[in-house]
Scaffold this motif. Structure first.
Motif, PDB file in Angstrom:
ATOM      1  N   HIS A  53      -9.513   8.120 -26.366  1.00 33.19           N
ATOM      2  CA  HIS A  53      -9.906   7.094 -26.208  1.00 33.19           C
ATOM      3  C   HIS A  53      -8.814   6.659 -24.482  1.00 33.19           C
ATOM      4  O   HIS A  53      -7.726   7.178 -24.550  1.00 33.19           O
ATOM      5  N   PRO A  54     -10.030   5.687 -23.299  1.00 28.87           N
ATOM      6  CA  PRO A  54      -9.231   5.994 -22.064  1.00 28.87           C
ATOM      7  C   PRO A  54      -7.680   5.260 -22.263  1.00 28.87           C
ATOM      8  O   PRO A  54      -6.719   5.244 -21.629  1.00 28.87           O
ATOM      9  N   TYR A  55      -7.851   3.846 -22.608  1.00 23.54           N
ATOM     10  CA  TYR A  55      -6.916   3.153 -22.751  1.00 23.54           C
ATOM     11  C   TYR A  55      -5.846   3.003 -24.107  1.00 23.54           C
ATOM     12  O   TYR A  55      -4.026   3.221 -23.996  1.00 23.54           O
ATOM     13  N   PHE A  56      -6.526   3.939 -25.246  1.00 26.84           N
ATOM     14  CA  PHE A  56      -5.741   3.358 -26.515  1.00 26.84           C
ATOM     15  C   PHE A  56      -4.928   4.936 -27.122  1.00 26.84           C
ATOM     16  O   PHE A  56      -4.252   4.764 -28.223  1.00 26.84           O
ATOM     17  N   GLU A  57      -5.581   5.878 -26.382  1.00 24.41           N
ATOM     18  CA  GLU A  57      -5.168   7.480 -27.051  1.00 24.41           C
ATOM     19  C   GLU A  57      -5.006   8.511 -26.018  1.00 24.41           C
ATOM     20  O   GLU A  57      -3.423   8.786 -26.104  1.00 24.41           O
ATOM     21  N   MET A  58      -5.170   8.382 -25.101  1.00 24.00           N
ATOM     22  CA  MET A  58      -4.522   9.368 -23.492  1.00 24.00           C
ATOM     23  C   MET A  58      -3.429   9.489 -23.421  1.00 24.00           C
ATOM     24  O   MET A  58      -2.671   9.732 -23.045  1.00 24.00           O
ATOM     25  N   PRO A  59      -2.735   7.853 -23.434  1.00 25.61           N
ATOM     26  CA  PRO A  59      -1.493   7.419 -23.366  1.00 25.61           C
ATOM     27  C   PRO A  59      -0.229   8.528 -23.571  1.00 25.61           C
ATOM     28  O   PRO A  59       0.578   8.533 -23.401  1.00 25.61           O
ATOM     29  N   TYR A  60      -1.135   9.061 -24.998  1.00 26.85           N
ATOM     30  CA  TYR A  60      -0.001   9.382 -26.065  1.00 26.85           C
ATOM     31  C   TYR A  60      -0.220  11.286 -25.503  1.00 26.85           C
ATOM     32  O   TYR A  60       0.791  11.340 -26.744  1.00 26.85           O
ATOM     33  N   GLY A  61      -0.838  11.631 -24.376  1.00 30.85           N
ATOM     34  CA  GLY A  61      -0.642  13.167 -24.732  1.00 30.85           C
ATOM     35  C   GLY A  61      -1.223  14.431 -25.343  1.00 30.85           C
ATOM     36  O   GLY A  61      -0.953  15.008 -25.807  1.00 30.85           O
ATOM     37  N   PRO A  62      -2.635  13.448 -26.214  1.00 31.82           N
ATOM     38  CA  PRO A  62      -3.122  14.732 -27.354  1.00 31.82           C
ATOM     39  C   PRO A  62      -4.492  15.403 -26.140  1.00 31.82           C
ATOM     40  O   PRO A  62      -4.966  14.694 -25.789  1.00 31.82           O
ATOM     41  N   ILE A  63      -4.907  16.770 -27.386  1.00 32.73           N
ATOM     42  CA  ILE A  63      -5.591  17.459 -26.236  1.00 32.73           C
ATOM     43  C   ILE A  63      -6.403  17.137 -27.562  1.00 32.73           C
ATOM     44  O   ILE A  63      -6.349  16.995 -28.616  1.00 32.73           O
ATOM     45  N   SER A  94      -5.355  18.059 -31.298  1.00 31.73           N
ATOM     46  CA  SER A  94      -4.766  17.490 -31.506  1.00 31.73           C
ATOM     47  C   SER A  94      -5.363  15.667 -33.028  1.00 31.73           C
ATOM     48  O   SER A  94      -5.401  16.025 -34.042  1.00 31.73           O
ATOM     49  N   PHE A  95      -6.651  15.972 -32.180  1.00 29.98           N
ATOM     50  CA  PHE A  95      -7.676  14.789 -33.065  1.00 29.98           C
ATOM     51  C   PHE A  95      -8.281  15.947 -34.050  1.00 29.98           C
ATOM     52  O   PHE A  95      -7.836  15.245 -35.478  1.00 29.98           O
ATOM     53  N   PHE A 122       2.981  15.777 -19.473  1.00 30.87           N
ATOM     54  CA  PHE A 122       3.121  15.895 -20.688  1.00 30.87           C
ATOM     55  C   PHE A 122       3.536  17.369 -20.945  1.00 30.87           C
ATOM     56  O   PHE A 122       4.421  17.746 -21.569  1.00 30.87           O
ATOM     57  N   TYR A 182       5.830  17.627 -28.575  1.00 34.18           N
ATOM     58  CA  TYR A 182       6.123  16.591 -28.351  1.00 34.18           C
ATOM     59  C   TYR A 182       4.199  16.015 -29.939  1.00 34.18           C
ATOM     60  O   TYR A 182       4.317  17.100 -30.113  1.00 34.18           O
ATOM     61  N   ASN A 219       2.983   8.451 -29.828  1.00 31.93           N
ATOM     62  CA  ASN A 219       4.532   9.853 -30.284  1.00 31.93           C
ATOM     63  C   ASN A 219       5.339   8.714 -31.091  1.00 31.93           C
ATOM     64  O   ASN A 219       4.960   7.457 -31.394  1.00 31.93           O
TER      65      ASN A 219
END
Ligand SMILES: [Zn+2]
Lengths: 387, 139
Positions: free
Chosen positions: A132-142, A145-146, B81, B87, B103
Motif C-alpha cells: 500500500h503506497p500510503y500505509f505500508e510502503m513507509p515501513y520498507g516491506p518487500i 515480507s508480506f 532502507f 529492520y 516498524n
C-alpha cells in the motif's frame, strides 16, 4: 454452471529461464503459437484474446497491444490484472465466453521478460509497489515480507516448521530436474534451503520463487470441437474465485484465506471432492503458500500441510503429486505466467505421456492460482474426460 | 533503526487521510470512528466497511496494541532502507480493533515477538512529516 461447457484444446509455454533475445511480447507470441499448434488451430481461428499485464513492458492496453503484435482482430479482447490469480480468472472469463457463444476460440496468454528485461534492483523496486503506497510502503516491506508475515503467524498458530517449508522447495527442485524444459539447476537439500541467504525472516532466498523470462498460453473452446482436435483436451469441470483483500494489513486473518471458498465452489461445480484429486498444481511463490493451499483445498487436514510435504507424498510417485513441473520455485515465474505454467502442466499430465514426470493416475487435476498476498484466489478442477 | 530523523521517505499523503497525517505531526494517532456503528477503521475510507455509513469522526486512539506478526527484512526495497538493514516490519493489532503496519523501533526491537505489547511513537520523515511507529511497551 460451467461444468463440461468448455475445454482447453491446447496449451504450451514459451522458452523459460533467461531468454534475453526475446521481448515480453515475443515470449507471449511464442507461447501462443505453440498452444495453437497443440490445438491444431491457427491465429486466424482466434476470435477472443485475454492476456495479463507486464511490469517490464507496461503497455497501457496490453490485450490490444498483443492483438496488434499478433496481427489479429478479435471480437473479444481484454487484459486482466489480478496478480498471480490472473490465469485462472482468464480461464473463467474464457469459459464463460465460449459457453455463452460470445466467442468460439479464446486464446489466453501471460508472461513477461522479468529476468532480463530489467535490473534486479528494478525488479525488487517494481514489486515493492504491491504494498500500500500510503500505509505500508513507509515501513520498507518487500514482497517477501508480506508473505513472511503470514508465514510467521502461520508457524505461531499451526506449528508449521522451517524444515517443512524447506521440503516444499526441495520437492519442487526435484521435479524441475525431471523436466527437460526447466532451467538446469543443482539438487537441493533441506539444509541448503535453511542455509540460503536470509531475505525477510523466516523466508530465505531458496524459499522464494525464481524471477524468469517466460510466457504461457492456452486455447479455450467449446466441447463440440473435442473430436476434431489432434490431442485429448482438458475438460473444465469446476472453477471458483474468492477475493478477500489486497493488502496484507487488511487481511481479516493470516491463517484462513479465500482459497477455502474458491476451492469449495470449484469442487461443488465439479461434483467432486479433495479425495478425487489425482494431482495438484498449486501456487508456490513462497514455500509457505502451497502448505496453506493444500490445507485450504482439503488435500491435507488443517495444520498438517507441512507434514504432507515432509512426508514425500507430494512427490511424483507419491499419493498426491504436487507441482510436477517444478513450480514457480524451480520451473519459472514471470509475473502472471507463474500460475499458468501449472495449468499447462495439468493439461499435459491429464493427456499422459510426460515420461519420467508422468503421474500414475491422471484423471482429475486441481490447479490453484492466487494473487496479491493470498488475496485473490481461483481454483480450477480439470478432467481427462467430461464428468 | 535509529529513533532520530532519517533519510527514509516521507509518507505520501492521500487526500482522504489528511487528519491522520496532521495528527501524526502532533504526535497523536487518530483513526476514523463510525457514527453509525462505533467501529474504528483503517485504512481510511469514505464508507464504513461494517455498516456503510458515511458519518464518522477522526477519533483518538490509545496507541496501545500487540504484535500480530513480524518479519526481519534483510533485503531492502531502496537505498534509504538499505542503510538500516536488518529492520523489523510488523503488523500491530490496536486496542481499538484495526491492524496497522509499522516498524518495531527502540530498545529490545530485535527481540520482539508475536503477542508482545507495543505503544505508538512518532518518527520524523522528510522536512515536516512524521510516521507512526511502534516500540515495545515500557521500552
Ligand atoms: Zn459503521
Amino acid at each position: 454452471m460451467l461444468r463440461n461447457k468448455a475445454i482447453i484444446a491446447g496449451a504450451a509455454d514459451s522458452d523459460v529461464g533467461k531468454v534475453p533475445e526475446m521481448s515480453g511480447l515475443a515470449l507471449n507470441a511464442q507461447a501462443a503459437q505453440r498452444a495453437l499448434a497443440d490445438a491444431g488451430l491457427a491465429l486466424s481461428d482466434v476470435d477472443g484474446l485475454i492476456t495479463a499485464y507486464s511490469m517490464t513492458e507496461p503497455y497501457f492496453m496490453l490485450g490490444s497491444v498483443l492483438a496488434e503484435y499478433l496481427g489479429i482482430t478479435p471480437s473479444l479482447c481484454a487484459s486482466l490484472t489480478v496478480g498471480g490469480a490472473t490465469p485462472g480468472i482468464a480461464l473463467h472469463q474464457a469459459a464463460m465466453a465460449v459457453a455463452t457463444g460470445e466467442a468460439e476460440v479464446v486464446l489466453v496468454t501471460a508472461g513477461e521478460n522479468r529476468a532480463t528485461g530489467q535490473s534486479r534492483d528494478d525488479a525488487v523496486k517494481a514489486l515493492s509497489h504491491v504494498g500500500h503506497p500510503y500505509f505500508e510502503m513507509p515501513y520498507g516491506p518487500i514482497v517477501p515480507s508480506f508473505y513472511a508475515l503470514i508465514a510467521q503467524r502461520y508457524m505461531h498458530e499451526n506449528g508449521t516448521t522451517r524444515e517443512q517449508m524447506a521440503h516444499v522447495a526441495v520437492a519442487a527442485r526435484a521435479h524441475a530436474r525431471m523436466n527437460p524444459a526447466a532451467p538446469a539447476a543443482e539438487a537441493l537439500s533441506v539444509d541448503d534451503v535453511l542455509a540460503s541467504k536470509p531475505i525477510s525472516s523466516p523466508l530465505n532466498m531458496l524459499d522464494c520463487c525464481l524471477i524468469s523470462d517466460a510466457a504461457s498460453a492456452f486455447v479455450v473452446t467449446k466441447p463440440e470441437r473435442a473430436p476434431d482436435l489432434p490431442h485429448r483436451p482438458a475438460w473444465l469441470l469446476g472453477i471458483g474465485q474468492c477475493h478477500t483483500h489486497e493488502h496484507v494489513t487488511m487481511a481479516k486473518d493470516l491463517t484462513a484465506f479465500g482459497s477455502a471458498h474458491s476451492g469449495a465452489k470449484a469442487y461443488a461445480m465439479a461434483g467432486l471432492g479433495p479425495a478425487d484429486v489425482d494431482f495438484a498444481e498449486l501456487y508456490d511463490c513462497f514455500t509457505i503458500v502451497p502448505i496453506i493451499e493444500a490445507e485450504e483445498l482439503g488435500l491435507a487436514p488443517k495444520g498438517e500441510g507441512g507434514q504432507l510435504f515432509e512426508s514425500g507424498e507430494t512427490r511424483i510417485g507419491g499419493r498426491c503429486p504436487i507441482n510436477t513441473h517444478g513450480g514457480l520455485l524451480s520451473y519459472a515465474q514471470a509475473g502472471a505466467s507463474g500460475g499458468m505454467h501449472g495449468i499447462v502442466e495439468a493439461v499435459r499430465q491429464l493427456r499422459g505421456g510426460e515420461g519420467v514426470r508422468q503421474v500414475a493416475k491422471h484423471d482429475i487435476a486441481l490447479v490453484h492460482n492466487e494473487g496479491g498476498v493470498l488475496s485473490s484466489h481461483c481454483t480450477m478442477i480439470l478432467g481427462r474426460d467430461a464428468q | 533503526m535509529s529513533d532520530g530523523p532519517t533519510d527514509l521517505p516521507a509518507p505520501r499523503e492521500a487526500p482522504d487521510a489528511g487528519p491522520y497525517w496532521q495528527a501524526a505531526r502532533e504526535d497523536r494517532l487518530v483513526m476514523q470512528n463510525c457514527y453509525g456503528c462505533g467501529t474504528y477503521r483503517f485504512f481510511p475510507s469514505l464508507l464504513c466497511p461494517e455498516c456503510g455509513s458515511e458519518e464518522q469522526v477522526w477519533g483518538p486512539c490509545s496507541g496501545r496494541g500487540t504484535i500480530y506478526s513480524l518479519t526481519t527484512v534483510h533485503r531492502a526495497p531502496s537505498p534509504a532502507f538499505r542503510k538500516i538493514v536488518p529492520y523489523t516490519v510488523a503488523l500491530i493489532e490496536l486496542e481499538e480493533g484495526p491492524r496497522m503496519m509499522t516498524n518495531i523501533v527502540g530498545e529490545g526491537r530485535n527481540e520482539a515477538a508475536i503477542g508482545d505489547a507495543v505503544e505508538v511513537c512518532f518518527e520524523a520523515r522528510g522536512t515536516d512529516a512524521k510516521v507512526p511507529q511502534f516500540k515495545l511497551a515500557g521500552a
